[in-house]
Write a protein that holds these residues in place. Structure first.
Motif, PDB file in Angstrom:
ATOM      1  N   LEU A 185       0.829  -1.206   0.000  1.00 29.68           N
ATOM      2  CA  LEU A 185       0.000   0.000   0.000  1.00 29.68           C
ATOM      3  C   LEU A 185       0.864   1.257   0.000  1.00 29.68           C
ATOM      4  O   LEU A 185       0.568   2.238  -0.696  1.00 29.68           O
ATOM      5  CB  LEU A 185      -0.932  -0.011   1.210  1.00 29.68           C
ATOM      6  N   ALA A 186       1.939   1.233   0.789  1.00 31.16           N
ATOM      7  CA  ALA A 186       2.805   2.410   0.867  1.00 31.16           C
ATOM      8  C   ALA A 186       3.463   2.696  -0.481  1.00 31.16           C
ATOM      9  O   ALA A 186       3.518   3.851  -0.935  1.00 31.16           O
ATOM     10  CB  ALA A 186       3.858   2.205   1.949  1.00 31.16           C
ATOM     11  N   GLU A 187       3.956   1.631  -1.132  1.00 28.93           N
ATOM     12  CA  GLU A 187       4.722   1.829  -2.356  1.00 28.93           C
ATOM     13  C   GLU A 187       3.838   2.012  -3.583  1.00 28.93           C
ATOM     14  O   GLU A 187       4.098   2.884  -4.423  1.00 28.93           O
ATOM     15  CB  GLU A 187       5.656   0.638  -2.559  1.00 28.93           C
ATOM     16  N   ARG A 188       2.771   1.200  -3.695  1.00 26.14           N
ATOM     17  CA  ARG A 188       1.987   1.203  -4.925  1.00 26.14           C
ATOM     18  C   ARG A 188       0.814   2.170  -4.906  1.00 26.14           C
ATOM     19  O   ARG A 188       0.336   2.586  -5.965  1.00 26.14           O
ATOM     20  CB  ARG A 188       1.479  -0.212  -5.220  1.00 26.14           C
ATOM     21  N   VAL A 189       0.324   2.508  -3.727  1.00 21.95           N
ATOM     22  CA  VAL A 189      -0.827   3.412  -3.643  1.00 21.95           C
ATOM     23  C   VAL A 189      -0.386   4.819  -3.238  1.00 21.95           C
ATOM     24  O   VAL A 189      -0.758   5.811  -3.863  1.00 21.95           O
ATOM     25  CB  VAL A 189      -1.878   2.873  -2.652  1.00 21.95           C
ATOM     26  N   LEU A 190       0.428   4.908  -2.183  1.00 20.97           N
ATOM     27  CA  LEU A 190       0.835   6.216  -1.671  1.00 20.97           C
ATOM     28  C   LEU A 190       2.085   6.757  -2.350  1.00 20.97           C
ATOM     29  O   LEU A 190       2.417   7.931  -2.186  1.00 20.97           O
ATOM     30  CB  LEU A 190       1.066   6.120  -0.165  1.00 20.97           C
ATOM     31  N   GLY A 191       2.779   5.906  -3.109  1.00 23.74           N
ATOM     32  CA  GLY A 191       3.959   6.365  -3.813  1.00 23.74           C
ATOM     33  C   GLY A 191       5.151   6.658  -2.938  1.00 23.74           C
ATOM     34  O   GLY A 191       6.050   7.422  -3.321  1.00 23.74           O
ATOM     35  N   LEU A 192       5.216   6.036  -1.763  1.00 26.35           N
ATOM     36  CA  LEU A 192       6.347   6.242  -0.871  1.00 26.35           C
ATOM     37  C   LEU A 192       7.576   5.504  -1.379  1.00 26.35           C
ATOM     38  O   LEU A 192       7.463   4.561  -2.176  1.00 26.35           O
ATOM     39  CB  LEU A 192       5.973   5.780   0.532  1.00 26.35           C
ATOM     40  N   PRO A 193       8.773   5.877  -0.933  1.00 25.47           N
ATOM     41  CA  PRO A 193       9.984   5.177  -1.393  1.00 25.47           C
ATOM     42  C   PRO A 193       9.927   3.696  -1.063  1.00 25.47           C
ATOM     43  O   PRO A 193       9.399   3.293  -0.009  1.00 25.47           O
ATOM     44  CB  PRO A 193      11.099   5.877  -0.604  1.00 25.47           C
ATOM     45  N   LYS A 194      10.503   2.886  -1.923  1.00 30.79           N
ATOM     46  CA  LYS A 194      10.500   1.444  -1.701  1.00 30.79           C
ATOM     47  C   LYS A 194      11.412   1.082  -0.537  1.00 30.79           C
ATOM     48  O   LYS A 194      12.408   1.766  -0.255  1.00 30.79           O
ATOM     49  CB  LYS A 194      10.950   0.706  -2.959  1.00 30.79           C
ATOM     50  N   GLU A 195      11.053  -0.006   0.122  1.00 28.94           N
ATOM     51  CA  GLU A 195      11.857  -0.499   1.221  1.00 28.94           C
ATOM     52  C   GLU A 195      13.242  -0.881   0.704  1.00 28.94           C
ATOM     53  O   GLU A 195      13.399  -1.460  -0.368  1.00 28.94           O
ATOM     54  CB  GLU A 195      11.180  -1.731   1.843  1.00 28.94           C
ATOM     55  N   VAL A 196      14.267  -0.524   1.486  1.00 32.39           N
ATOM     56  CA  VAL A 196      15.640  -0.847   1.094  1.00 32.39           C
ATOM     57  C   VAL A 196      15.849  -2.358   1.199  1.00 32.39           C
ATOM     58  O   VAL A 196      15.502  -2.974   2.196  1.00 32.39           O
ATOM     59  CB  VAL A 196      16.644  -0.116   1.996  1.00 32.39           C
ATOM     60  N   ARG A 197      16.374  -2.953   0.143  1.00 33.56           N
ATOM     61  CA  ARG A 197      16.614  -4.398   0.117  1.00 33.56           C
ATOM     62  C   ARG A 197      18.115  -4.656   0.070  1.00 33.56           C
ATOM     63  O   ARG A 197      18.859  -3.878  -0.527  1.00 33.56           O
ATOM     64  CB  ARG A 197      15.922  -5.041  -1.096  1.00 33.56           C
ATOM     65  N   PRO A 198      18.581  -5.759   0.669  1.00 38.36           N
ATOM     66  CA  PRO A 198      20.007  -6.080   0.636  1.00 38.36           C
ATOM     67  C   PRO A 198      20.473  -6.369  -0.798  1.00 38.36           C
ATOM     68  O   PRO A 198      19.705  -6.799  -1.622  1.00 38.36           O
ATOM     69  CB  PRO A 198      20.122  -7.320   1.542  1.00 38.36           C
TER      70      PRO A 198
END
Length: 392
Positions: A379-392
């Motif tokens: 929801l945060a990334e695809r709806v609200l357009g927030l930055p994606k979670e940092v992945r290793p």
């Protein structure tokens, strides 16, 4: 959505109500209340016979188009069926994965040959399916799957492990995603395959849960084979097809699920009245909030189902968050109402009562099918357009 039903819809409600009352009798009378969450192995063969009885009388795949073996029922009538089925305390269905997930996926993405081969046995409940998504290193983060498949002549050869595979020990077939492009990462290079379960290259190991039952399984594929034509969509396009299946997972049957939730809440309130816990203002407040939450859940589900524009992974995430969090809280409320008695099994060695099973089963609700954390990230990334979670 217009939440009123027409006179014809109400006539349909009486039809299915009368049919269930007539047919949940005789050999099927003892199946009422069986096979719910955590009890999927209960009276399995008898419930399979019941599902086939439903199919023989035209009560499976209600929303499928008639040309694919369904009844093409409108959304209100599908809702009515699931409401009345739940109110009748009819047994848990054994064909959910085939009817509600794989079948609609084939209708949307499959070939004509795949539809001809697989849809009729789903309608008749002649073949059962399991879902091969999660792996030990790829649960809610589905794009991390490592199971692989390679073409060998006119067959796919599948190797890898799946886990938390519901009813794999009962299934004839598995719809799964596997990495078919060597060296690919994340969403790229995945394919959506249909693999027969009853072959030497497939091993199923049940996983015993906190409830003492074993509906989930580990599944090992070691040189398992399936035909080259058993890929849904194009090879390498499995992520798109898999997301289509996940969008179907929060379908109209969830409305009937909520009837079951209401019955569980009523049981908790009845216990609170017997123990006197209902006199506690805090318990009263939590019961009131639970009733309001259940109604919000129902209205949200109906609005979502009626609005085609709202469907998809993001809306599915909202629905999953709502019902899973509510249900887990109900299990916790049940244990508070039961008090110290909730800590003691009903009989040795490990006989649980209904509310103890409810509590233990609902601990998993916010994990399986995509954990709450993953749903919020979507929801945060695809709806609200927030930055994606940092992945290793």
């Amino acid at each position: 959505m217009d939440l009123t039903y027409s006179a014809a819809d109400e006539a349909f409600r009486l039809e299915i109500r009368d049919w269930l009352e007539t047919h949940l009798s005789g050999d099927f009378a003892g199946l009422r209340g069986t096979g719910g969450p955590g009890g999927e192995n209960q009276a399995f063969e008898e419930r399979l016979a019941w599902d086939r009885h439903l199919g023989a009388h035209g009560w499976t795949c209600l929303g499928w188009p008639p040309e694919h073996g369904g009844r093409g029922l409108s959304l209100p009538r599908q809702v009515i069926f699931h409401e009345e089925y739940a109110r009748a305390d009819a047994p848990g269905r054994v064909n959910h994965l085939g009817e509600n997930l794989l079948g609609p996926t084939l209708i949307a993405f499959g070939t004509d040959g795949q539809r001809r081969r697989f849809l009729p046995p789903i309608v008749a409940v002649e073949e059962l399916w399991c879902q091969g998504y999660s792996e030990p290193g790829a649960g809610s983060d589905l794009a991390s799957v490592s199971a692989r498949a390679r073409l060998d002549g006119d067959e796919w050869v599948v190797d890898g492990q799946k886990v938390w595979t519901s009813l794999a020990h009962r299934a004839d077939w598995c719809f799964m995603i596997a990495r078919t492009v060597p060296g690919s990462r994340r969403h790229a290079g995945l394919s959506y395959l249909l693999v027969p379960m009853r072959q030497d290259g497939v091993e199923v190991r049940p996983i015993t849960q906190l409830t003492g039952t074993a509906e989930f399984n580990e599944v090992y594929f070691d040189g398992a084979r399936t035909g080259a034509s058993m890929v849904v969509g194009a090879p390498g396009d499995g992520w798109r097809v898999a997301m289509g299946t996940l969008g179907l997972e929060r379908g109209v049957s969830t409305v009937g699920q909520q009837i079951g939730f209401a019955r569980e809440l009523d049981a908790v309130v009845a216990l609170a009245r017997r123990t006197g816990a209902i006199d506690d203002p805090v318990i009263q407040d939590r019961v009131a909030r639970a009733r309001m939450g259940l109604e919000v859940m129902r209205l949200h589900a109906l609005r979502t189902l009626a609005d085609d524009a709202s469907t998809g992974p993001a809306q599915a995430s909202v629905s999953k968050l709502v019902w899973a969090t509510w249900h887990r809280a109900l299990g916790e409320l049940a244990m508070e109402v039961a008090g110290a008695a909730s800590l003691v099994v009903q009989a040795p060695p490990y006989e649980l009562d209904d509310l103890q099973r409810l509590y233990l089963q609902t601990r998993a609700d916010t994990i399986y099918g995509g954990s709450n954390e993953i749903q919020r990230n979507i929801l945060a990334e695809r709806v609200l357009g927030l930055p994606k979670e940092v992945r290793p």
